[in-house]
Design a protein around this motif. Sequence first.
Motif, PDB file in Angstrom:
ATOM      1  N   ALA A  15       0.833  -1.203   0.000  1.00  0.00           N
ATOM      2  CA  ALA A  15       0.000   0.000   0.000  1.00  0.00           C
ATOM      3  C   ALA A  15       0.871   1.258   0.000  1.00  0.00           C
ATOM      4  N   VAL A  16       1.912   1.269   0.809  1.00  0.00           N
ATOM      5  CA  VAL A  16       2.826   2.412   0.849  1.00  0.00           C
ATOM      6  C   VAL A  16       3.575   2.529  -0.472  1.00  0.00           C
ATOM      7  N   ASP A  17       3.954   1.406  -1.063  1.00  0.00           N
ATOM      8  CA  ASP A  17       4.625   1.405  -2.361  1.00  0.00           C
ATOM      9  C   ASP A  17       3.713   2.016  -3.429  1.00  0.00           C
ATOM     10  N   LEU A  18       2.445   1.656  -3.415  1.00  0.00           N
ATOM     11  CA  LEU A  18       1.481   2.244  -4.353  1.00  0.00           C
ATOM     12  C   LEU A  18       1.367   3.746  -4.147  1.00  0.00           C
ATOM     13  N   LEU A  19       1.379   4.156  -2.902  1.00  0.00           N
ATOM     14  CA  LEU A  19       1.294   5.578  -2.589  1.00  0.00           C
ATOM     15  C   LEU A  19       2.478   6.333  -3.192  1.00  0.00           C
ATOM     16  N   LEU A  20       3.648   5.712  -3.167  1.00  0.00           N
ATOM     17  CA  LEU A  20       4.838   6.339  -3.724  1.00  0.00           C
ATOM     18  C   LEU A  20       4.843   6.350  -5.252  1.00  0.00           C
ATOM     19  N   LYS A  21       4.375   5.278  -5.846  1.00  0.00           N
ATOM     20  CA  LYS A  21       4.526   5.101  -7.293  1.00  0.00           C
ATOM     21  C   LYS A  21       3.366   5.632  -8.123  1.00  0.00           C
ATOM     22  N   THR A  22       2.230   5.903  -7.510  1.00  0.00           N
ATOM     23  CA  THR A  22       1.095   6.421  -8.270  1.00  0.00           C
ATOM     24  C   THR A  22       0.891   7.888  -7.944  1.00  0.00           C
ATOM     25  N   ILE A  37      -8.160   6.425   5.908  1.00  0.00           N
ATOM     26  CA  ILE A  37      -7.062   7.355   5.614  1.00  0.00           C
ATOM     27  C   ILE A  37      -6.054   7.350   6.757  1.00  0.00           C
ATOM     28  N   ASN A  38      -6.552   7.312   7.986  1.00  0.00           N
ATOM     29  CA  ASN A  38      -5.647   7.319   9.149  1.00  0.00           C
ATOM     30  C   ASN A  38      -4.770   6.073   9.178  1.00  0.00           C
ATOM     31  N   THR A  39      -5.342   4.926   8.820  1.00  0.00           N
ATOM     32  CA  THR A  39      -4.555   3.694   8.786  1.00  0.00           C
ATOM     33  C   THR A  39      -3.449   3.813   7.746  1.00  0.00           C
ATOM     34  N   LEU A  40      -3.803   4.281   6.566  1.00  0.00           N
ATOM     35  CA  LEU A  40      -2.808   4.448   5.497  1.00  0.00           C
ATOM     36  C   LEU A  40      -1.747   5.471   5.892  1.00  0.00           C
ATOM     37  N   ARG A  41      -2.172   6.534   6.556  1.00  0.00           N
ATOM     38  CA  ARG A  41      -1.231   7.557   7.014  1.00  0.00           C
ATOM     39  C   ARG A  41      -0.267   6.963   8.050  1.00  0.00           C
ATOM     40  N   ASN A  42      -0.779   6.111   8.942  1.00  0.00           N
ATOM     41  CA  ASN A  42       0.091   5.462   9.938  1.00  0.00           C
ATOM     42  C   ASN A  42       1.093   4.530   9.275  1.00  0.00           C
ATOM     43  N   TRP A  43       0.659   3.770   8.268  1.00  0.00           N
ATOM     44  CA  TRP A  43       1.584   2.891   7.550  1.00  0.00           C
ATOM     45  C   TRP A  43       2.662   3.713   6.859  1.00  0.00           C
ATOM     46  N   LYS A  45       3.846   6.623   7.804  1.00  0.00           N
ATOM     47  CA  LYS A  45       4.795   7.047   8.834  1.00  0.00           C
ATOM     48  C   LYS A  45       5.709   5.904   9.251  1.00  0.00           C
ATOM     49  N   LYS A  46       5.130   4.701   9.347  1.00  0.00           N
ATOM     50  CA  LYS A  46       5.879   3.533   9.803  1.00  0.00           C
ATOM     51  C   LYS A  46       6.983   3.156   8.814  1.00  0.00           C
ATOM     52  N   TYR A  47       6.685   3.190   7.527  1.00  0.00           N
ATOM     53  CA  TYR A  47       7.632   2.685   6.531  1.00  0.00           C
ATOM     54  C   TYR A  47       8.472   3.754   5.853  1.00  0.00           C
ATOM     55  N   LEU A  48       8.060   4.987   5.893  1.00  0.00           N
ATOM     56  CA  LEU A  48       8.812   6.042   5.214  1.00  0.00           C
ATOM     57  C   LEU A  48       9.713   6.792   6.184  1.00  0.00           C
ATOM     58  N   THR A  49      10.618   6.074   6.751  1.00  0.00           N
ATOM     59  CA  THR A  49      11.616   6.668   7.627  1.00  0.00           C
ATOM     60  C   THR A  49      12.942   6.685   6.886  1.00  0.00           C
ATOM     61  N   ASP A  50      13.919   7.351   7.456  1.00  0.00           N
ATOM     62  CA  ASP A  50      15.231   7.447   6.805  1.00  0.00           C
ATOM     63  C   ASP A  50      15.874   6.082   6.601  1.00  0.00           C
ATOM     64  N   GLU A  51      15.583   5.147   7.463  1.00  0.00           N
ATOM     65  CA  GLU A  51      16.182   3.816   7.351  1.00  0.00           C
ATOM     66  C   GLU A  51      15.151   2.737   7.017  1.00  0.00           C
TER      67      GLU A  51
END
Length: 91
Positions: A15-22, A37-43, A45-51
């Motif tokens: 889901a986060v990958d789709l958010l980045l690529k579309t 939307i809140n669930t997607l927003r939390n994901w 935040k969880k996966y789009l960190t510097d590391e």
Amino acid sequence: MSRKSQYDEEFQKNAVDLLLKTSKSLGQLSNDLGVSINTLRNWKKKYLTDEGPFKDALQDKVDRLEKQLAEVTEEREILKKSVAIFLKPRS
């Protein structure tokens, strides 16, 4: 008592990958996937960190957007100069 996640980690990463690529907004993608939307927003935040696992994808997107910005800025400057040339009074 913690609640077990209804979505597995692979689904969340996809889901986060789709958010980045579309070019879809957070709201559009959440409707398409059937998550809030809140669930997607939390994901996000969880996966789009510097590391996080999408570090390379984020850097690629930043590089692509910086290149696009430079091209558009150059085009704008060329258009400004050409307008100035055409608007010069002729003797």
